[in-house]
Design an enzyme around this catalytic site. Structure first.
Site, PDB file in Angstrom:
ATOM      1  N   HIS A 165       0.865  -1.186   0.000  1.00 48.58           N
ATOM      2  CA  HIS A 165       0.000   0.000   0.000  1.00 48.58           C
ATOM      3  C   HIS A 165       0.896   1.229   0.000  1.00 48.58           C
ATOM      4  CE1 HIS A 165      -3.746   2.261   0.803  1.00 48.58           C
ATOM      5  NE2 HIS A 165      -2.917   3.093   1.409  1.00 48.58           N
ATOM      6  N   CYS A 166       0.782   2.034  -1.041  1.00 54.22           N
ATOM      7  CA  CYS A 166       1.651   3.193  -1.204  1.00 54.22           C
ATOM      8  C   CYS A 166       0.937   4.443  -0.686  1.00 54.22           C
ATOM      9  CB  CYS A 166       2.032   3.375  -2.674  1.00 54.22           C
ATOM     10  SG  CYS A 166       3.143   4.772  -2.969  1.00 54.22           S
ATOM     11  N   PRO A 167       1.435   5.060   0.378  1.00 54.91           N
ATOM     12  CA  PRO A 167       0.777   6.276   0.882  1.00 54.91           C
ATOM     13  C   PRO A 167       0.964   7.468  -0.030  1.00 54.91           C
ATOM     14  CG  PRO A 167       2.796   5.842   2.110  1.00 54.91           C
ATOM     15  CD  PRO A 167       2.591   4.664   1.203  1.00 54.91           C
ATOM     16  N   GLY A 170      -1.836   7.009  -2.365  1.00 56.99           N
ATOM     17  CA  GLY A 170      -3.104   6.806  -1.687  1.00 56.99           C
ATOM     18  C   GLY A 170      -3.881   5.627  -2.193  1.00 56.99           C
ATOM     19  N   GLN A 171      -3.200   4.538  -2.539  1.00 58.47           N
ATOM     20  CA  GLN A 171      -3.880   3.389  -3.115  1.00 58.47           C
ATOM     21  C   GLN A 171      -3.020   2.146  -2.922  1.00 58.47           C
ATOM     22  OE1 GLN A 171      -6.480   1.693  -3.743  1.00 58.47           O
ATOM     23  NE2 GLN A 171      -7.287   2.866  -5.506  1.00 58.47           N
TER      24      GLN A 171
END
Length: 422
Positions: A165-167, A170-171
Site C-alpha cells: 500500500h503506497c501512501p 493513496g492506493q
C-alpha cells in the site's frame, strides 16, 4: 430506491464521480504528491528554461526544452492518476462463508450437551506450476485468497497480487495497477534527472556568459541550485525505488513476498525467467475489474425453511443433520421457562406410563381423568414434533389456562434424554 455497489461498499475506499473513480482511504496524501511534482516543475520553467530559449542554434531551439518539460510532467501526472484512481485488483467479499467448506465439530459442550459448531479449514492447497501452494482463508472477506493475494489492512480489501500500500499515491498496488505504478516511479526518476541536468546546464551557461566562477553563477540563479538539490534528494528515493522494482520484476516477486519470505528460503514458483517475467508485467492485457462499482445491489432472496413431513423427519433424524439440531437447540434455549415446563410435564408423562403400563388409556378423556386424580392439573395438550431431545421424542406444551391455576418452578437442570444426542 436501489443502491449502487459503491454506496454500500464495506471497504475503506473513497469513490468519486458516482463510483467511476476509486481511491484509498488516505487519498489526501495524493495532494502532497501532486505539489511535490508540479511546484518544482513550475519553478524550473519560470526561472531556468525561460532564460535558455535563445541559447541554442538555430534560434528559438531552446523552446524544445520547455515543451519537453511540460509534456513529460503531464505524462507523469497521467501515470499517477492511473495508479491511484483505479481498482488495484480488489476481490469482492462474500456475503456468507463458503458452504462447501463447512465442517461440524461436536466437541463444544453447552450445559452438558454436545453442540456442533461450524469450523473452516484455515488453509487450502492449490497447484501453481505443478507445485502445491498454501492459501489462507480471510475472515473479513469470507473467502479463500487466491495465490499472491493479501488483505490490505488500510483499504480493508483483499487485493490480487498484492505488492504494497503506497501512501504517496493513496492506493494499494496490485495486479491491475502495478504496471502504471512502476512506470510512474521510473518516469519520475527520469524527470528528476532532466531537471537536474538542465539546471546544471544553466549554471554552465552563466559561467560562460559572465566569465565567472561556479559560485558567482550559482548566486546569479539560486533557483537552479535549489532545483538541483531537490532533484538530487528525490533521485535517492524514486531512483532507488525504480532499481528495487526492476529487481522484483526480473525475479517475479512482489514487495510483500520479498519482505515476508526473504528469510524463509522458499522456492519462487512464479519465476519464469527474467525475460518472460518482464513480458508478464508489461506485455500482458490488464484483467478487467472483478467489481462493477456502479451496478445496482441485488438483494438476496431468503428462502423460508420448509417443515418436513413425518417420513422426512425420520430420514433426517436417522442421518443426524447437525444444522437442524443446532436450530432446535437454539429454539429451545431461547426461553428457559418453557424448558422447565416441558421437563415437569415429561415427569408426568413418565408417571402415567409407569402406572398405566398394564392397561394403557384408550382415549384422551382417560388421560385427563388420570391427570386430574393424581396431579390435580387441568387439561394438557400433547403435540408431537421434531425435537433435538430424541429421534421421536414428544414435545409437551402446557395449555394457556394451566398457567392461571398452577405455579411453575424454573429449573436449569435438564433431564437426560432417552437416546443419545446425534
Amino acid at each position: 430506491m436501489a443502491k449502487r455497489v459503491f454506496e454500500v461498499w464495506k471497504g475503506s475506499n473513497k469513490f468519486i464521480l458516482g463510483g467511476r473513480l476509486i481511491f484509498g482511504p488516505d487519498a489526501r496524501s495524493l495532494i502532497v504528491t501532486l505539489l511535490l511534482i508540479i511546484v518544482p516543475v513550475i519553478i524550473f520553467c519560470v526561472f531556468v528554461v525561460r532564460h535558455l530559449r535563445h541559447e541554442f542554434s538555430p534560434d528559438n531551439a531552446g523552446y524544445a526544452i520547455l515543451v519537453v518539460a511540460i509534456i513529460f510532467t503531464i505524462y507523469v501526472l497521467v501515470l499517477l492518476f492511473l495508479t491511484s484512481a483505479r481498482d488495484p485488483g480488489i476481490i469482492p467479499r462474500n456475503s456468507h462463508p463458503p458452504e462447501e467448506e463447512f465442517r461440524y465439530d461436536s466437541s463444544v459442550s453447552v450445559e452438558g450437551r454436545q453442540t456442533p459448531g461450524l469450523q473452516f479449514p484455515r488453509t487450502k492447497e492449490v497447484m501453481v506450476n505443478g507445485i502445491p501452494v498454501r492459501v489462507k482463508y480471510c475472515d473479513t472477506c469470507m473467502l479463500y485468497r487466491p495465490p499472491r493475494c493479501s488483505h490490505c489492512s488500510i483499504c480493508n480489501n483483499c487485493v490480487e497480487r498484492f505488492d504494497h500500500h503506497c501512501p504517496w499515491v493513496g492506493q494499494c498496488i496490485g495486479l491491475r495497477n502495478y504496471r502504471y505504478f512502476f512506470m510512474f516511479v521510473s518516469s519520475s526518476t527520469l524527470l528528476c534527472i532532466y531537471v537536474f541536468s538542465i539546471s546544471a546546464l544553466y549554471i554552465k551557461v552563466l559561467m560562460d556568459d559572465y566569465h565567472s566562477t561556479v559560485w558567482k553563477a550559482m548566486k546569479e540563479s539560486p533557483a537552479s541550485v535549489i532545483l538541483m538539490a531537490y532533484s538530487f534528494i528525490s533521485l535517492w528515493f524514486v531512483g532507488g525505488l525504480t532499481g528495487f522494482h526492476l529487481y522484483l520484476i526480473g525475479t517475479n516477486q512482489t514487495t510483500y513476498e520479498n519482505f515476508r519470505y526473504r528469510a524463509d528460503s522458499r522456492i519462487n514458483v512464479y519465476n519464469r525467467g527474467c525475460f518472460d517475467n518482464f513480458l508478464e508485467v508489461f506485455c500482458t492485457k490488464v484483467k478487467p475489474s472483478r467489481s462493477n462499482f456502479r451496478a445496482f445491489v441485488e438483494e438476496e432472496v431468503q428462502q423460508r425453511p420448509t417443515l418436513p413431513s413425518t417420513q422426512e423427519t425420520d430420514v433426517e433424524d436417522s442421518v443426524g443433520d447437525p444444522r437442524s439440531k443446532v436450530e432446535d437447540d437454539l429454539d429451545i434455549g431461547e426461553d428457559i421457562l418453557k424448558i422447565s415446563q416441558r421437563r415437569n410435564v415429561e415427569e408426568i408423562d413418565e408417571d402415567i406410563c409407569s402406572r398405566g403400563s398394564n392397561a394403557p388409556p384408550h382415549n384422551t378423556s382417560e388421560v385427563d381423568l388420570a391427570l386430574s386424580s393424581d396431579h390435580r392439573a387441568p387439561t394438557i395438550r400433547l403435540d408431537t414434533r421434531h425435537s433435538s431431545w430424541g429421534r421421536r421424542s414428544g414435545s409437551w406444551e402446557i395449555a394457556p389456562e394451566i398457567l392461571a391455576n398452577s405455579t411453575v418452578t424454573e429449573s436449569r437442570a435438564f433431564t437426560t434424554p432417552k437416546e443419545p444426542y446425534q
